[in-house]
Design an enzyme around this catalytic site. Structure first.
Site, PDB file in Angstrom:
ATOM      1  N   GLU A 249       0.884  -1.174   0.000  1.00  0.00           N
ATOM      2  CA  GLU A 249       0.000   0.000   0.000  1.00  0.00           C
ATOM      3  C   GLU A 249       0.913   1.212   0.000  1.00  0.00           C
ATOM      4  O   GLU A 249       1.597   1.464   0.992  1.00  0.00           O
ATOM      5  CB  GLU A 249      -0.876   0.013   1.257  1.00  0.00           C
ATOM      6  CG  GLU A 249      -1.728  -1.215   1.442  1.00  0.00           C
ATOM      7  CD  GLU A 249      -2.893  -1.287   0.470  1.00  0.00           C
ATOM      8  OE1 GLU A 249      -3.304  -0.233  -0.035  1.00  0.00           O
ATOM      9  OE2 GLU A 249      -3.363  -2.401   0.198  1.00  0.00           O
TER      10      GLU A 249
ATOM     11  N   CYS B 131      -3.268   8.606   3.433  1.00  0.00           N
ATOM     12  CA  CYS B 131      -2.966   8.049   2.117  1.00  0.00           C
ATOM     13  C   CYS B 131      -4.145   8.246   1.165  1.00  0.00           C
ATOM     14  O   CYS B 131      -3.975   8.261  -0.042  1.00  0.00           O
ATOM     15  CB  CYS B 131      -2.636   6.575   2.249  1.00  0.00           C
ATOM     16  SG  CYS B 131      -3.889   5.672   3.166  1.00  0.00           S
TER      17      CYS B 131
END
Ligand code: NAP
Length: 525
Positions: free
Chosen positions: A256, A295
């Site tokens: 990720e 994020c």
């Protein structure tokens, strides 16, 4: 100064030698030290394999779910303490701290319930099976069985609680022991959550260990049944991907990484409408929550050229009312970024964006702006920066460089859904993109057009404005991850998240025998 300790092989151990200092980002006061020198990572791996793995795999899914619920309860009892710690260690406002800590608790509780719903089973049967021969008696099934390995989780600094637990809950439910390594700079919250669970005895011994500090050699210990789940920058991801544990030994890796998340205002949305207001609200929340260190935060805001003046004015007004400063004050919405390094990176990043765009809010000087409740020059503060580019297709820096702070850029487009989707694709893959529209053709065109480039699409419209959680909140029911720049990984998404820790095995043979076997598992799909 207090030293953070690692939990390895059933013991809390402090590293020796030169330690890394952790600072309060609001005051720059040193608050903790962390070192892993002399901490035996091989012993952690052996303990996970020898103790945690058999203990977890003996449990049914329902029993693992009960253990996760016990963990959630123990953490919930310490919620206030964890929120206070997150505020001091991460520069979080109370709202930011809740986003992290409550996100962790909610995800744990979700997987606890999911586990309990799977009953007294230990593996899955995937799909409905299929006839393989001339007669039905020759049959095939796919099983999904927990691998006989361990999970290493390496996390980013921005969500020390949620980041740990969104990964650990899934691995533990799959029956896989976890060695978790939070980012050193904000590790105190993550380590505290593990301390709470060890004190409560919520999980079997060896199921969860934590490394407080650098652990670059942890990956050396991974073998073919193991998995690494990493969250962090693309640069670190690239280093890890090249490790022989993955390219030679066949350990699994899930990444990720960075993401230039987009929000698109549909051409059908009128200024002042409920959907327009939702768009403005969600862009502002995403820019400012956690000081933009999410994020999933919106970085690129695409607006039809005909609506640009209205969108700019609304965003300028809303952002100008937001206070940056001491995160312990109720009226402050933007605290400092987490570290001195982040401060440097955000300042440099805004300079890069300025090559392609012009600031319309903030963006001047050292970016500190006017602060609330702060005197002097301490603290890693950045006031929100909104920029605007004139030519979306030519604004290369905006599509290539993630500035991990309260920063976003407005970009004009014609209003054509296909063009919007194409422009989103210039980010080379993201975690989430939003379309704000009430028109089915616009929603359909943009969603399908940008789906190949994004792990999740948030459709903001008047009918769900009241319930919308915005693109920034990652939900355990839906997958999290994205293609390309975002790392190509996939987490959460209910049972889908367990795939990293399961082996899909085809079984072919006599149908009654296979049916008896499959009857012991939980059929999915
Ligand atoms: P980072 O510098 O890449 O660090 C991430 C983690 O990797 C830390 O725990 C770090 O440990 C560790 N690490 C660094 N080098 C390593 C190596 N050679 N071997 C093993 N571990 C290593 O990233 P960050 O600054 O913490 O996080 C910011 C980035 O994360 C942003 O780009 C953001 O987009 C991304 N992010 C993505 C998601 C997502 O879900 N996609 C979520 C949050 C953040 P130390 O701290 O000890 O150095």
């Amino acid at each position: 100064m207090k030293q953070l300790r690692s939990y390895v092989a059933g013991q809390w151990v402090a590293g020796r030698g030169k330690a890394t200092t952790l600072y309060n980002p609001t005051t720059e006061e040193p608050i903790f030290e962390a070192s892993t020198e002399g901490v035996d990572l091989g012993a952690a791996v052996a303990h996970a394999r020898g103790k945690g793995l058999p203990a977890l795999q003996e449990l049914t899914f329902a029993q693992r779910g009960q253990a996760l619920q016990a963990a959630a309860n123990a953490l919930h009892a310490r919620r206030d303490e964890l929120l206070d710690l997150a505020m001091v260690c991460g520069g979080n406002t109370r709202g930011d701290a809740k986003f992290d800590v409550d996100g962790a608790l909610g995800t744990l509780a979700f997987y606890a319930r999911l586990g309990e719903s799977l009953g007294a089973t230990r593996f899955f049967v995937d799909g409905q099976g299929t006839q393989l021969g001339r007669s039905p008696k020759f049959h095939g099934e796919h099983l999904l069985v927990p691998r006989r390995g361990i999970a290493v989780h390496i996390n980013a600094f921005n969500f020390p609680a949620w980041g740990l637990w969104e990964k650990a809950a899934v691995a533990l439910l799959a029956g896989i022991p976890v060695i978790t390594k939070p980012a050193t700079s904000t590790a105190a919250v993550a380590v505290r959550t593990v301390e709470v669970l060890v004190e409560a005895g919520a999980l079997p011994e060896g199921a969860l260990q934590v490394i407080a500090g650098s652990a670059t050699s942890l990956t050396d210990h991974l073998g073919p049944q193991d998995a690494l789940a990493f969250t962090g920058s693309s640069d670190t991801a690239a280093t890890l991907r090249a490790h022989e544990a993955f390219i030679r030994r066949g350990a699994r890796i899930n990444i990720e990484a960075d993401s230039l998340n987009a929000a698109i205002l549909g051409a059908d949305v009128e200024e002042g409408s409920e959907t327009f207001d939702l768009f403005v609200r969600e862009v502002v929340v995403d820019m400012t929550q956690k000081a933009g260190q999410k994020c999933t935060a919106i970085r690129r805001v695409f607006v039809p050229a005909a609506r640009m003046a209205a969108a700019r004015a609304a965003l300028v007004e809303a952002l100008s009312a937001i206070k940056t400063g001491d995160p312990s004050l109720r009226e402050v919405k933007v605290g400092p970024v987490a570290t001195a390094g982040q401060l440097r990176d955000v300042r440099a990043g805004v300079e890069r964006l300025k090559r392609a765009a012009t600031p319309v809010v903030g963006g001047q000087g050292d970016l500190r702006g006017a602060l609330t409740g702060i005197t002097g020059d301490k603290g890693y503060f950045i006031s929100p920066v909104l920029l605007e580019a004139q030519d979306a297709a030519a604004a290369d820096e905006v599509h290539r460089h993630e500035v991990f702070g309260p920063v976003a850029t407005l970009l004009p487009y014609s209003g054509d859904p296909a063009e919007a989707a194409r422009l989103v694709g210039l980010g080379d893959g993201g975690l989430v993109a939003s379309i704000y529209s009430d028109d089915a053709d616009v929603v359909g065109g943009v969603t399908l057009g940008m789906a190949p480039y994004n792990g999740r699409v948030n459709v903001g419209s008047a009918k769900v404005a009241e319930q919308s959680l915005g693109p920034g909140a990652v939900l355990p029911q839906l997958v999290h991850g994205g293609p390309g720049r975002a790392g190509g990984g996939e987490e959460l998404g209910g049972l889908r998240g367990l795939d990293l820790y399961l082996q899909r095995t085809a079984v072919q043979g006599y149908k009654p025998l296979l049916e008896k076997l499959a009857g012991q598992g939980h059929r999915v799909g």
